[in-house]
Design a protein around this motif. Structure first.
Motif: not given
Length: 82
Positions: A43-49, A51-57, A68-70
């Motif tokens: 629940p604490e995951a933001s849209k910015d986080l 976007t950072e995790i979603d490497e291929d956008a 990779a995020a873990v």
């Protein structure tokens, strides 16, 4: 094929899901996690986080991006109590 080879092959096949995103994160079963799915488990995951995790956008997190995020400690690792 020897029994040892068969056991090794089966072990590697069944070991793969341990490195993938947890099933309770991929709620619709498509192999990807949306922001809404990520926020259900984290629940604490933001849209910015996200976007950072979603490497291929592409707007989704796949297994490789999740791992990779873990590894980068952006998300906590999965355990049986999460």
């Amino acid at each position: 094929m020897s029994r040892v080879s068969i056991v090794a092959l089966l072990s590697s096949v069944f070991a793969l899901p341990a490195f993938a995103m947890p099933a309770d994160l991929d709620m619709d079963g498509d192999g990807l996690a949306s922001l809404a799915e990520l926020q259900t488990k984290y629940p604490e995951a933001s849209k910015d986080l996200f976007t950072e995790i979603d490497e291929d956008a592409d707007g989704f997190i796949n297994d490789d991006e999740f791992v990779a995020a873990v590894d980068a400690e952006l998300l906590p690792g999965t355990t049986s109590d999460q």
